[in-house]
Design a protein around this motif. Structure first.
Motif, PDB file in Angstrom:
ATOM      1  N   TYR A   1      -6.523  -7.302  -1.031  1.00  0.00           N
ATOM      2  CA  TYR A   1      -7.621  -6.581  -0.387  1.00  0.00           C
ATOM      3  C   TYR A   1      -8.988  -6.903  -0.984  1.00  0.00           C
ATOM      4  O   TYR A   1     -10.012  -6.682  -0.339  1.00  0.00           O
TER       5      TYR A   1
ATOM      6  N   TRP B   1     -10.137  -2.580  -2.929  1.00  0.00           N
ATOM      7  CA  TRP B   1      -8.743  -2.369  -2.557  1.00  0.00           C
ATOM      8  C   TRP B   1      -8.348  -0.894  -2.535  1.00  0.00           C
ATOM      9  O   TRP B   1      -7.517  -0.489  -1.719  1.00  0.00           O
TER      10      TRP B   1
ATOM     11  N   LEU C   1      -2.577  -5.357  -4.878  1.00  0.00           N
ATOM     12  CA  LEU C   1      -3.533  -4.868  -3.881  1.00  0.00           C
ATOM     13  C   LEU C   1      -4.918  -5.457  -4.112  1.00  0.00           C
ATOM     14  O   LEU C   1      -5.644  -5.764  -3.155  1.00  0.00           O
TER      15      LEU C   1
ATOM     16  N   SER D   1       0.832  -1.210   0.000  1.00  0.00           N
ATOM     17  CA  SER D   1       0.000   0.000   0.000  1.00  0.00           C
ATOM     18  C   SER D   1       0.865   1.258   0.000  1.00  0.00           C
ATOM     19  O   SER D   1       0.576   2.239  -0.701  1.00  0.00           O
TER      20      SER D   1
ATOM     21  N   ALA E   1      -6.619   0.109   0.825  1.00  0.00           N
ATOM     22  CA  ALA E   1      -5.169   0.300   0.742  1.00  0.00           C
ATOM     23  C   ALA E   1      -4.784   1.732   1.087  1.00  0.00           C
ATOM     24  O   ALA E   1      -3.805   1.970   1.800  1.00  0.00           O
TER      25      ALA E   1
END
Length: 296
Positions: free
Chosen positions: A108, A112, A104, A62, A116
């Motif tokens: 996630y 995301w 990501l 991230s 993130a």
């Protein structure tokens, strides 16, 4: 006697004379950032990367997404700037944003972007803000950020990918770790040589060189702050001291079994309850009568 050429602004690590150091910009950056580079490598986060947790990896990716989004946005905008154009020729081979987006999304899920961005520490945003700041105030300083980011990640990416893959049992096909791979770079060693040669071809004044060297140190220091923040965010704090005290001072529950008298033998629970003796006597009589009737 020929006048010696000196740097107008002192360069890092106390090097002031141009004649006392290499002329190549890439070598100057390497020399002037050696100490802070080692500091970044020796952070607790990097030293423990062989056992990186999923939380740490997600925070790192991230943060990198935030950094590279800022850097590549500014390099695209300033690609025709004389300080940067030689380095931007092959920027498509180095671009990391698309790979980070894929990673990501893998870690996630569909949301995301929100997760993130919200996850990154303040040090990550400070780093990105610095990139935007120098891009507008002194674009030549993006040389420092390009060098430390791209060549650093190109050099150590494969090692970090293997460590993370082993620690987290991630797919061997590379999902979730695309950032660490540079598929457009067929030979990392030759590419880095070409990149350094282009850096060394830049025509910068002595003052500009000193500023680039100083900014390279700043970039490493910002990296250190990010690594320290990730480590701090990923550590589960121990119970508070007040809670520990409450646990230590908690009164144990009363025992349920009868407590033996300090004097004399244990007292039978039957002898202590006349009502219970009467009930048992009646039950015994009923059983005796029932057995007698059954015998008849």
């Amino acid at each position: 006697m020929e006048n010696q050429k000196t740097v107008t602004s002192p360069t890092p690590n106390g090097i002031n004379s141009i004649d006392s150091m290499p002329r190549d910009l890439s070598e100057l950056i390497k020399l002037s950032t050696q100490e802070v580079h080692e500091r970044a490598e020796n952070t607790e986060f990097m030293k423990g990367f062989h056992s990186v947790t999923l939380t740490q990896l997600k925070l790192l990716l991230s943060s990198l997404y935030t950094h590279y989004s800022a850097l590549e946005e500014e390099l695209d905008r300033l690609s025709s700037n004389p300080c940067l154009s030689p380095l931007c020729i092959s920027r498509w081979q180095l671009h990391r944003v698309a790979a980070l987006q894929a990673d990501l999304r893998y870690h996630y899920g569909a949301d995301w972007r929100n997760e993130a961005v919200l996850a990154v520490p303040a040090a990550t945003r400070e780093y990105a803000e610095r990139i935007h700041e120098v891009a507008h105030s002194n674009p030549c300083l993006l040389i420092s950020h390009s060098y430390t980011r791209y060549l650093g990640d190109l050099s150590g990416g494969q090692v970090l990918r293997r460590l993370a893959q082993r620690s987290l049992a991630l797919p061997p096909t590379g999902e979730g770790l695309s950032f660490f791979c540079f598929p457009e770079v067929s030979h990392a060693g030759r590419f880095k040589e070409l990149y350094r040669a282009r850096m060394n071809s830049l025509e910068l004044s002595d003052l500009a060189r000193g500023q680039v060297l100083q900014e390279a140190q700043t970039a490493f220091l910002l990296n250190v702050k990010v690594f320290e923040a990730i480590q701090k965010m990923s550590v589960v704090p121990p119970p508070r001291s007040s809670e520990n005290g409450a646990l230590r001072n908690r009164v144990p529950p009363p025992r349920t079994h009868s407590i033996q008298s300090e004097k004399g033998p244990p007292t039978s629970s039957l002898s202590a309850s006349p009502a219970l003796r009467l009930v048992l006597a009646l039950c015994f009589a009923v059983v005796t009568v029932a057995v007698g009737i059954y015998a008849l």
